[in-house]
Write an enzyme that holds these catalytic residues in place. Structure first.
Site, PDB file in Angstrom:
ATOM      1  CG  ASP A   9      34.245  45.582  26.886  1.00  0.00           C
ATOM      2  OD1 ASP A   9      35.136  45.335  26.040  1.00  0.00           O
ATOM      3  OD2 ASP A   9      34.247  46.613  27.590  1.00  0.00           O
TER       4      ASP A   9
ATOM      5  NE  ARG B 158      32.243  44.358  30.320  1.00  0.00           N
ATOM      6  CZ  ARG B 158      33.136  43.412  30.625  1.00  0.00           C
ATOM      7  NH1 ARG B 158      34.230  43.731  31.296  1.00  0.00           N
ATOM      8  NH2 ARG B 158      32.935  42.142  30.284  1.00  0.00           N
TER       9      ARG B 158
ATOM     10  NE  ARG C 267      36.822  48.516  35.610  1.00  0.00           N
ATOM     11  CZ  ARG C 267      36.700  47.984  34.400  1.00  0.00           C
ATOM     12  NH1 ARG C 267      35.972  46.913  34.213  1.00  0.00           N
ATOM     13  NH2 ARG C 267      37.319  48.519  33.365  1.00  0.00           N
TER      14      ARG C 267
ATOM     15  CG  HIS D  38      39.141  43.171  35.916  1.00  0.00           C
ATOM     16  ND1 HIS D  38      38.725  43.241  34.601  1.00  0.00           N
ATOM     17  CD2 HIS D  38      38.068  43.526  36.671  1.00  0.00           C
ATOM     18  CE1 HIS D  38      37.454  43.630  34.560  1.00  0.00           C
ATOM     19  NE2 HIS D  38      37.042  43.825  35.802  1.00  0.00           N
TER      20      HIS D  38
ATOM     21  CB  CYS E  83      39.715  38.994  29.799  1.00  0.00           C
ATOM     22  SG  CYS E  83      40.875  39.983  30.702  1.00  0.00           S
TER      23      CYS E  83
HETATM   24  N1  ARG Z   1      37.018  46.325  28.336  1.00  0.00           N
HETATM   25  C1  ARG Z   1      36.759  45.426  29.418  1.00  0.00           C
HETATM   26  C2  ARG Z   1      36.582  46.226  30.704  1.00  0.00           C
HETATM   27  O1  ARG Z   1      37.282  47.183  30.864  1.00  0.00           O
HETATM   28  C3  ARG Z   1      37.873  44.434  29.568  1.00  0.00           C
HETATM   29  C4  ARG Z   1      37.586  43.386  30.592  1.00  0.00           C
HETATM   30  C5  ARG Z   1      38.723  42.430  30.793  1.00  0.00           C
HETATM   31  N2  ARG Z   1      38.355  41.377  31.630  1.00  0.00           N
HETATM   32  C6  ARG Z   1      39.093  40.853  32.609  1.00  0.00           C
HETATM   33  N3  ARG Z   1      38.688  39.804  33.201  1.00  0.00           N
HETATM   34  N4  ARG Z   1      40.219  41.436  33.002  1.00  0.00           N
HETATM   35  O2  ARG Z   1      35.759  45.914  31.530  1.00  0.00           O
END
Ligand code: ARG
Length: 271
Positions: A66, A91, A136, A165, A259
């Site tokens: 990612d 991550r 998040r 997000h 992203c």
């Molecule tokens: N697979 C990543 C996650 O879930 C995607 C992140 C996407 N990033 C964003 N800025 N929306 O963290």
């Protein structure tokens, strides 16, 4: 409308894959065309260069599929960079890689005290920092953002797990206005957005479901997923020039153009 030339940080999806699921878009059993993902990402980078923007690159790290989503690498305003702390262990190792890049590039780096997924959840609009929470970035980190950058932080509560997000639910169009999906926000946050941006563009669920709001504006142009045709038409009605890009492979990880893009030059930090 004037375009402001931008400086972005991006990360080539050399090691891109969908190996785990940390958002509802990710299905590790579905096939992903990694070579196509790289071509689509190259097209996005080329689009920025053609618009006259500068693109810096951070080296991708094996085992961090990612890491292509550079927006989650930090929050950068003026010469200050706030590093990130990911919610998910998958991550976690991206954070020091991005932190090291900011240091090497000469930014004054601040460390997060709570979960903070960078520009994925933190967007500067004129004199306000909009900060998402709910999935998040942790609410207490919003206070730290305000201390580090000296911009008033407006907390927005995200309520739909598909729009986990802030940058999946809201696009910054220029210093005065935004486009957003009202249904992605709590009732109180919707009221805040109506108050701050009475002229905002309201996106439809159909556009949000192709990650249409995961778009990058420079004041005049808006680079957005090609599939978001309704949103593109609304933006053109407002005088923006829209540029559709196809990031279908990266969308399998829940990501779109924004992203993949971290802004390195925006506003001025305090003092
Ligand atoms: N697979 C990543 C996650 O879930 C995607 C992140 C996407 N990033 C964003 N800025 N929306 O963290």
């Amino acid at each position: 409308m004037d375009a402001t030339s931008q400086r972005f940080l991006m990360c080539r999806p050399t090691y891109f894959a969908v190996d785990y699921a940390i958002n509802p878009w990710m299905d590790p059993t579905a096939p992903v065309d990694a070579a196509l993902a790289i071509r689509q990402w190259e097209q996005l980078r080329r689009t920025y260069l053609d618009l006259g923007h500068t693109v810096e690159l951070i080296d991708p790290v094996p085992g961090l599929p990612d890491m292509v989503f550079a927006a989650n690498g930090g929050t950068v305003i003026g010469d200050r960079a706030m590093a990130v702390q990911f919610r998910d262990p998958q991550r976690a190792d991206e954070a020091p890689a991005y932190r090291a890049w900011f240091e090497a590039a000469g930014f004054e780096v601040y460390d997060p005290k709570h979960v903070n997924e960078g520009e994925g959840d933190v967007l500067l609009v004129g004199d306000h920092l909009l900060a998402g929470t709910g999935f998040r970035t942790a609410h207490p980190s919003h206070a730290q953002l305000q201390e580090v950058f000296g911009y008033p932080v407006v907390t927005l509560h995200l309520v739909d797990p598909r729009f986990y997000h802030l940058d999946t639910a809201l696009t910054v169009l220029d210093e005065r206005t935004v486009a957003y999906l009202p249904e992605a926000f709590s009732p109180g946050s919707r009221a805040v957005l109506r108050r701050l941006y009475p002229d905002a563009v309201r996106a439809s669920m159909a556009d949000a479901e192709v990650l249409g709001l995961n778009a990058v504006g420079d004041g005049r142009h808006v680079v957005l997923p090609a599939q978001a045709t309704g949103l593109a038409a609304k933006l053109r009605d407002r005088g923006y020039q829209t540029i559709g890009v196809d990031l279908s492979e990266l969308r399998k990880a829940g990501g779109g153009p924004k992203c993949c893009t971290l802004r390195l030059r925006q506003g001025k930090a305090s003092q």
